[in-house]
Enzyme design. Structure first.
Site, PDB file in Angstrom:
ATOM      1  N   ASP A   1     -26.103  23.165  11.522  1.00 49.58           N
ATOM      2  CA  ASP A   1     -24.986  23.932  12.069  1.00 49.58           C
ATOM      3  C   ASP A   1     -23.819  23.919  11.087  1.00 49.58           C
ATOM      4  O   ASP A   1     -23.081  22.941  11.004  1.00 49.58           O
ATOM      5  CB  ASP A   1     -24.580  23.331  13.420  1.00 49.58           C
TER       6      ASP A   1
ATOM      7  N   GLU B   1     -14.550   8.948 -15.600  1.00 50.26           N
ATOM      8  CA  GLU B   1     -14.114   7.547 -15.617  1.00 50.26           C
ATOM      9  C   GLU B   1     -13.455   7.216 -14.277  1.00 50.26           C
ATOM     10  O   GLU B   1     -12.236   7.110 -14.167  1.00 50.26           O
ATOM     11  CB  GLU B   1     -13.122   7.311 -16.767  1.00 50.26           C
TER      12      GLU B   1
ATOM     13  N   GLU C   1     -12.053   5.276 -11.027  1.00 52.63           N
ATOM     14  CA  GLU C   1     -11.478   3.972 -10.678  1.00 52.63           C
ATOM     15  C   GLU C   1     -11.442   3.816  -9.162  1.00 52.63           C
ATOM     16  O   GLU C   1     -11.391   4.817  -8.430  1.00 52.63           O
ATOM     17  CB  GLU C   1     -10.056   3.853 -11.244  1.00 52.63           C
TER      18      GLU C   1
ATOM     19  N   GLU D   1      -9.479  -3.110 -13.888  1.00 52.61           N
ATOM     20  CA  GLU D   1      -8.419  -2.210 -14.349  1.00 52.61           C
ATOM     21  C   GLU D   1      -7.058  -2.908 -14.283  1.00 52.61           C
ATOM     22  O   GLU D   1      -6.968  -4.105 -13.999  1.00 52.61           O
ATOM     23  CB  GLU D   1      -8.419  -0.913 -13.517  1.00 52.61           C
TER      24      GLU D   1
ATOM     25  N   GLU E   1     -13.012  -0.187 -12.751  1.00 52.43           N
ATOM     26  CA  GLU E   1     -13.501   1.063 -13.339  1.00 52.43           C
ATOM     27  C   GLU E   1     -14.923   0.842 -13.840  1.00 52.43           C
ATOM     28  O   GLU E   1     -15.230  -0.190 -14.446  1.00 52.43           O
ATOM     29  CB  GLU E   1     -12.612   1.514 -14.499  1.00 52.43           C
TER      30      GLU E   1
ATOM     31  N   HIS F   1     -10.392  10.091 -15.006  1.00 54.52           N
ATOM     32  CA  HIS F   1     -10.284  10.883 -16.237  1.00 54.52           C
ATOM     33  C   HIS F   1     -11.590  11.639 -16.471  1.00 54.52           C
ATOM     34  O   HIS F   1     -12.682  11.087 -16.263  1.00 54.52           O
ATOM     35  CB  HIS F   1      -9.998   9.983 -17.442  1.00 54.52           C
TER      36      HIS F   1
ATOM     37  N   ARG G   1      -1.564   8.086 -25.193  1.00 55.21           N
ATOM     38  CA  ARG G   1      -2.170   8.244 -23.877  1.00 55.21           C
ATOM     39  C   ARG G   1      -1.188   8.706 -22.802  1.00 55.21           C
ATOM     40  O   ARG G   1      -1.530   8.679 -21.626  1.00 55.21           O
ATOM     41  CB  ARG G   1      -2.824   6.920 -23.448  1.00 55.21           C
TER      42      ARG G   1
ATOM     43  N   GLU H   1     -10.121  15.043 -23.073  1.00 62.89           N
ATOM     44  CA  GLU H   1     -10.020  14.165 -21.905  1.00 62.89           C
ATOM     45  C   GLU H   1      -8.835  14.591 -21.048  1.00 62.89           C
ATOM     46  O   GLU H   1      -7.681  14.482 -21.462  1.00 62.89           O
ATOM     47  CB  GLU H   1      -9.836  12.699 -22.339  1.00 62.89           C
TER      48      GLU H   1
ATOM     49  N   ARG I   1      -6.547  13.767 -18.057  1.00 67.40           N
ATOM     50  CA  ARG I   1      -6.230  12.458 -17.486  1.00 67.40           C
ATOM     51  C   ARG I   1      -5.580  12.517 -16.097  1.00 67.40           C
ATOM     52  O   ARG I   1      -5.289  11.496 -15.508  1.00 67.40           O
ATOM     53  CB  ARG I   1      -5.322  11.697 -18.453  1.00 67.40           C
TER      54      ARG I   1
END
Length: 446
Positions: free
Chosen positions: A55, A134, A136, A191, A198, A247, A318, A335, A337
Site C-alpha cells: 500500500d 564519510e 558520522e 571523532e 566515524e 562528507h 578544511r 569532497e 563537506r
C-alpha cells in the site's frame, strides 16, 4: 566482497542451502527512512517475479489512497543475508524499486529517481559517478527500559583509544558485521566530540553507494543496541560539541578514466572538474535543503564546530564547503563537506550530480580558491572573496530550492512537490514549539 549479479536460480539455491526463512524487501521513503515488507520464504517465487504488492498510500511522500497499489521489484544484485537474528532461520534482504500497476517505474521512489539522473549523465557522455561517503554518528546509553538517554558512552575525542574510547568494541563489531556483509571498510575511528564515531567505506558507483549508506545505518543501529547503546545519525544531538556530518567524496568518469583528472591541468584538475565544481558551488544554497533536510541540521551548520557555513572551495584547508583532496589519478575527487547523515542518499546524490552536470553544460568557472581560514575573515574580507553564506535555517533553504530549476529537475515533479510539502510541515511544527532556551531567556526578563 559479496557476489553481485545473482540469478534467480542462484538465489533459490542459497535460500535452500542457508535455511533462509524470511525475506525483507527494503526501499526508502522520501525522508530517507528505510521501509520494508517482510514475507516468509514460501513467497520467494512471487518476490522473484515482481508480484509482491504493498500500500503506497501509507508511505510518506508516495501516493494518495485512491492510487495506493504498488509493486516491489527486487534488485537481485542487492541480495544479502543478515548475519543476525537467525534463531528462527536466517533473514535475507533485497533492495527494491517501486513500480506502478501499469508496469512503469514509480517516479516518487527516490531510487528510481537517481537511476533517471544517472541515465541523463550517460547521455551527457559520462559512464560513472562514484561516491565515497564519510558518515558520522553518536552512541548514547540506553536506560533500563531500552530507551535512549542523553548519556554519552565515553568522553573520548578525535582518534582516541580505549579506555577513553568506550565505544571501541561496539565500533569494532560494526566493522566486522559490515565486512561480513560485503563492505570494504577503509577507516574507523573516534571523532572530535565525546561519543561520536566515524566509519569510512570504499567508494562505489552512485546507486550502490546510496544502497550502502542505507545498509550501513541499519548495521550501526542493530549492533549498537546489542551493546546497550543507541546509535543516532541526528546531526546535532547535543549543543556545545561538534555535530555529525556525512562528507561526500565524488568523482565523474568517462571512457578514458577519471574525468576530473588532467595531468597537465592546474592542480592536475581537468576542465570538467572545474566546471563540475562551479556547478556545485552555484547551486550550493539550494542543495542545502536536500543535503541538510531537517530542522536540526542547521544547528550543526554554525561557525566554530568544523562544519562548513560558507560557499567556497580549496585544495588546502578544511573550512570551505568543497575541498579537493590531495590524491590524483583515478582517486581525483571533490569532497562536499556540508551533507549530513539525515540526507536521503538517493536524493542528495542525484542533486549533487545534476548541479555538477549543469556546471559542465554551462562551462561554468568557479571563483578562485580560498586557501585561508574563512572563519577568521570578517564580513568585508568574505565579500571581497565573493564568499556567501549557506542558508541558516530549513525555511530559508527551502525558499532557495524553490527558485533553483536545476535542483528541482534533479528531484522530478513528484518528489520535489512531496519533499517541499513534507519539509514545510516540519518547519511549521518546529515554529510552534517553545524551547527551554526561550523560557530561560525571556520568562523572567519580560
Amino acid at each position: 566482497m559479496a557476489k553481485v549479479n545473482y540469478t534467480k536460480d542462484e538465489i533459490r539455491q542459497i535460500v535452500k542451502d542457508e535455511n533462509v526463512q524470511f525475506l525483507r524487501l527494503m526501499f526508502t521513503d522520501i525522508g530517507g527512512i528505510i521501509k520494508n515488507v517482510e514475507v516468509p520464504v514460501n513467497q520467494l517465487e512471487k518476490v522473484l517475479n515482481n508480484k509482491i504488492m504493498f500500500d503506497g498510500s501509507s508511505i510518506d511522500g508516495f501516493v494518495r489512497i485512491e492510487e495506493s497499489d504498488m509493486y516491489l521489484y527486487p534488485e537481485l544484485d542487492t541480495w544479502m543475508i543478515f548475519p543476525w537474528g537467525s534463531e528462527h532461520g536466517k533473514v535475507a534482504r533485497l533492495i527494491c524499486r517501486i513500480y506502478n500497476t501499469d508496469g512503469t517505474p514509480f517516479m516518487g521512489d527516490p531510487r528510481n529517481n537517481l537511476i533517471r539522473v544517472l541515465d541523463e549523465m550517460r547521455e551527457a557522455g559520462f559512464t560513472d559517478f562514484n561516491i565515497g561517503p564519510e558518515p558520522e554518528f553518536f552512541l548514547f546509553k540506553l536506560d533500563d527500559k531500552g530507551q535512549p538517554t542523553l548519556n554519552l558512552n565515553d568522553k573520548g575525542s578525535y582518534f582516541d583509544l580505549a579506555p577513553v574510547d568506550l565505544g571501541e568494541n561496539c565500533r569494532r563489531d560494526i566493522v566486522l558485521e559490515m565486512e561480513n556483509m560485503g563492505f570494504e571498510v577503509e577507516a574507523s575511528h573516534h571523532e572530535v566530540a565525546p561519543g561520536q564515531h566515524e566509519i569510512d567505506f570504499k567508494y562505489s558507483n552512485a546507486l550502490a553507494a546510496a544502497d550502502k549508506i542505507q545498509t550501513f545505518k541499519l548495521i550501526v543501529k542493530t549492533v549498537a543496541r546489542k551493546h546497550g547503546l543507541h546509535a543516532t545519525f541526528m546531526p546535532k544531538p547535543l549543543d556545545g560539541i561538534n555535530g555529525s556530518g556525512m562528507h561526500m567524496n565524488m568523482s565523474l568518469f568517462h571512457d578514458k578514466g577519471n574525468a576530473f583528472f588532467d595531468e597537465k591541468g592546474e592542480m592536475q584538475l581537468s576542465e570538467d572538474a572545474y566546471h563540475f565544481l562551479a556547478g556545485l558551488l552555484s547551486h550550493a544554497r539550494g542543495l542545502t535543503a536536500i543535503a541538510n533536510p531537517t530542522v536540526n541540521s542547521y544547528k550543526r551548520l554554525v561557525p566554530g564546530f568544523e562544519a562548513p557555513v560558507y560557499v567556497a572551495w580549496s585544495g588546502k584547508n578544511r573550512s570551505p564547503l568543497v575541498r579537493i583532496p590531495a590524491s590524483r589519478g583515478l582517486s581525483t575527487r571533490l569532497e562536499l563537506r556540508s551533507v549530513d547523515p539525515t540526507a536521503n542518499p538517493y536524493l542528495v546524490i542525484a542533486a549533487m550530480l545534476e548541479a555538477g552536470l549543469d556546471g559542465v553544460r554551462q562551462k561554468a568557472e568557479p571563483q578562485p580558491a580560498v586557501d585561508r581560514n574563512i572563519y577568521r575573515m570578517n564580513d568585508d574580507e568574505r565579500e571581497a572573496n565573493h564568499i556567501i553564506d549557506l542558508p541558516s535555517t530549513l525555511h530559508t533553504a527551502l525558499k532557495v530550492l524553490q527558485g533553483d530549476e536545476v535542483l528541482k529537475s534533479s528531484l522530478g515533479p513528484h518528489l520535489y512537490q512531496s519533499f517541499l510539502e513534507s519539509k514545510r510541515l516540519e518547519w511549521a511544527s518546529y515554529r510552534q514549539v517553545v524551547s527551554q532556551w526561550e523560557r530561560d531567556q525571556y520568562l523572567e526578563l519580560y
